[in-house]
Design an enzyme around this catalytic site. Sequence first.
Site, short mmCIF file in Angstrom:
data_model
loop_
_atom_site.label_atom_id
_atom_site.label_comp_id
_atom_site.label_asym_id
_atom_site.label_seq_id
_atom_site.Cartn_x
_atom_site.Cartn_y
_atom_site.Cartn_z
N HIS A 143 -2.25 1.49 -3.46
CA HIS A 143 -1.16 0.40 -3.85
C HIS A 143 -1.44 -1.04 -3.36
CE1 HIS A 143 2.01 3.89 -4.01
NE2 HIS A 143 1.21 3.53 -5.25
N GLU A 157 3.44 11.13 -3.97
CA GLU A 157 3.46 12.10 -3.23
C GLU A 157 4.56 13.16 -3.32
OE1 GLU A 157 4.03 13.18 1.60
OE2 GLU A 157 2.91 11.29 0.92
N THR A 210 5.15 12.47 4.11
CA THR A 210 4.46 12.20 5.01
C THR A 210 4.51 10.81 5.61
OG1 THR A 210 2.47 11.87 3.95
CG2 THR A 210 2.61 13.95 4.51
N CYS A 242 3.21 12.05 8.98
CA CYS A 242 1.77 11.89 9.55
C CYS A 242 1.95 10.73 10.55
CB CYS A 242 0.96 11.05 8.40
SG CYS A 242 -0.71 10.53 8.83
N SER A 279 3.29 -1.36 -2.40
CA SER A 279 3.21 -0.49 -1.18
C SER A 279 4.64 -0.14 -0.43
CB SER A 279 2.33 -0.89 -0.06
OG SER A 279 2.10 -0.46 1.06
N ASN A 323 4.74 1.75 2.20
CA ASN A 323 4.55 1.76 3.76
C ASN A 323 4.58 0.12 3.97
OD1 ASN A 323 1.74 1.29 5.35
ND2 ASN A 323 3.16 2.59 6.27
N SER A 351 -2.47 0.84 2.86
CA SER A 351 -3.05 0.66 1.79
C SER A 351 -3.83 -0.78 1.69
CB SER A 351 -2.22 0.74 0.57
OG SER A 351 -0.98 -0.33 0.77
#
Length: 292
Positions: free
Chosen positions: A40, A130, A166, A197, A225, A227, A269
């Site tokens: 991303h 995901e 994750t 994760c 993104s 994250n 990313s």
Amino acid sequence: MRVEIDKDSGFCFGVVTAITKAEEELEKSGTLFCLGDIVHNSDEVQRLAQKGLTVITHSDLKNLHNVKVLLRAHGEPPSTYDTARKNGVEIIDATCPVVLRLQQRIKKSFSADETERPQIVIYGKKGHAEVNGLVGQTCGEAIVVESIDELDKIDFTRPIALYSQTTKSLDGFRQVIERIKERMTPGVKFESFDTICRQVANRVDKIRRFASSHNVVLFVAGKKSSNGKVLYANCLEENPRTYLISNASEIDPAWLSGAETVGICGATSTPRWLMEEVRDRIEDMHIENTPD
């Protein structure tokens, strides 16, 4: 002015593996298809496109035959592999090992005898690549919840097996667990599996410490993104002089006024080379504005 790049920022190992596999194939053949953006980050996607990587959709895959297609770290549902087999498409599978293990665990839960099968609940972002791959392990039956506000989707009189995307927040996952426990019918089985994760989850505390140690922080991430949005929010909470940018071209020199230290960090990313370009641009600006 001291400029520092956060050593813990940048690609997670799953993304590194995917990009390495893509570059190896492009080095050999000069062309490769990728199902969805490999990461991303539009700058990294563009870099790989110049090497011959073509991004395709699931609709495109149905019309491709006898080519090579990379599956990115996010993973894919079984239907994608079925389509590839039917079309003679060679899969280069870069599914992250952490995601792959999670897929296998969910598939095992779903494969239980129907009378013993729990409701499979996934704490994650609906529609995320995901999560689509995880739901695919259950023939579309898994219940996806993004927060405690969506728990009404669940039947608390039936057994529940809870998993997490994750890259989700540990705190958010714990809140979901506690709220489900409160609402479960007494005697009904509830199991939760921490599938987050740690390479991603542990970045929150590290990035907060990094943000607090600098006068100004430039957070580099692609607009897609998830994250990146989470980590940026944590940086901003720790340091109000945190600015979100996609690349060096978006830096406003006024942000750096009076700063003795500038920190550069990013999402899982965000490529290292992009953060290095931001550092180089800041250093150039500093030289340009320094009196002879």
